[in-house]
Design a protein around this motif. Structure first.
Motif, PDB file in Angstrom:
ATOM      1  N   THR A   1      39.187  19.704   9.865  1.00  0.00           N
ATOM      2  CA  THR A   1      39.815  20.014   8.584  1.00  0.00           C
ATOM      3  C   THR A   1      39.681  21.496   8.275  1.00  0.00           C
ATOM      4  N   ARG A   2      38.489  22.023   8.452  1.00  0.00           N
ATOM      5  CA  ARG A   2      38.261  23.442   8.184  1.00  0.00           C
ATOM      6  C   ARG A   2      39.099  24.315   9.136  1.00  0.00           C
ATOM      7  N   PHE A   3      39.206  23.890  10.391  1.00  0.00           N
ATOM      8  CA  PHE A   3      39.989  24.644  11.377  1.00  0.00           C
ATOM      9  C   PHE A   3      41.467  24.700  10.972  1.00  0.00           C
ATOM     10  N   PHE A   4      42.028  23.554  10.568  1.00  0.00           N
ATOM     11  CA  PHE A   4      43.443  23.527  10.165  1.00  0.00           C
ATOM     12  C   PHE A   4      43.680  24.307   8.880  1.00  0.00           C
ATOM     13  N   LEU A   5      42.734  24.257   7.959  1.00  0.00           N
ATOM     14  CA  LEU A   5      42.862  25.056   6.727  1.00  0.00           C
ATOM     15  C   LEU A   5      42.844  26.544   7.062  1.00  0.00           C
ATOM     16  N   LEU A   6      41.941  26.935   7.971  1.00  0.00           N
ATOM     17  CA  LEU A   6      41.863  28.331   8.379  1.00  0.00           C
ATOM     18  C   LEU A   6      43.145  28.761   9.096  1.00  0.00           C
ATOM     19  N   LEU A   7      43.661  27.891   9.949  1.00  0.00           N
ATOM     20  CA  LEU A   7      44.906  28.170  10.666  1.00  0.00           C
ATOM     21  C   LEU A   7      46.073  28.344   9.682  1.00  0.00           C
ATOM     22  N   ALA A   8      46.160  27.462   8.683  1.00  0.00           N
ATOM     23  CA  ALA A   8      47.216  27.563   7.672  1.00  0.00           C
ATOM     24  C   ALA A   8      47.080  28.855   6.872  1.00  0.00           C
TER      25      ALA A   8
END
Length: 130
Positions: free
Chosen positions: A31-38
């Protein structure tokens, strides 16, 4: 107590809770990875330079060219009207040869008319003498 508190105390967590803890850990990391990517994608798009003036889309160019075409057609029409309006009158366009032919034709027509007129002149008949 949470799993992290138990680890801090130095005690080992329950094996059944350990599986849940690792699943929770991977889920939060994803979740944190996808938020950072976004967030990175949004930042790149937000601070991307705008297209320069040299690059134009074809949709923006077409109306300009149609306007130029209309202007050219209007100019051609204006030139034709002015050419007719300010046209010089006189002997323009007639050659000396044409004028000589017209003069000869006119002279021949006049002679022909005189001849035909002479043919139809009625002479009064002489009266018979008694």
């Amino acid at each position: 107590a949470t799993v992290t508190e138990k680890l801090m105390d130095g005690r080992r967590p329950n094996p059944s809770n350990e599986a849940q803890h690792s699943q929770y850990n991977t889920t939060t990391m994803m979740t944190r990875f996808f938020l950072l990517l976004a967030l990175v994608a949004f930042a790149c798009e937000a601070f991307a330079p705008l297209p320069t003036f040299g690059v134009r889309s074809s949709a923006a160019v077409e109306p300009l060219f149609s306007c130029r075409t209309n202007a050219k057609k209007e100019k051609i029409k204006r030139n034709r009207d002015n050419m007719r309006k300010f046209k010089k009158t006189g002997r323009r366009g007639t050659s000396r040869r044409k004028m000589m032919k017209k003069a000869l034709a006119s002279k021949a027509r006049q002679e022909e008319a005189e001849f035909i007129a002479k043919c139809f002149i009625s002479v009064p008949a002489e009266e018979e003498t008694k």
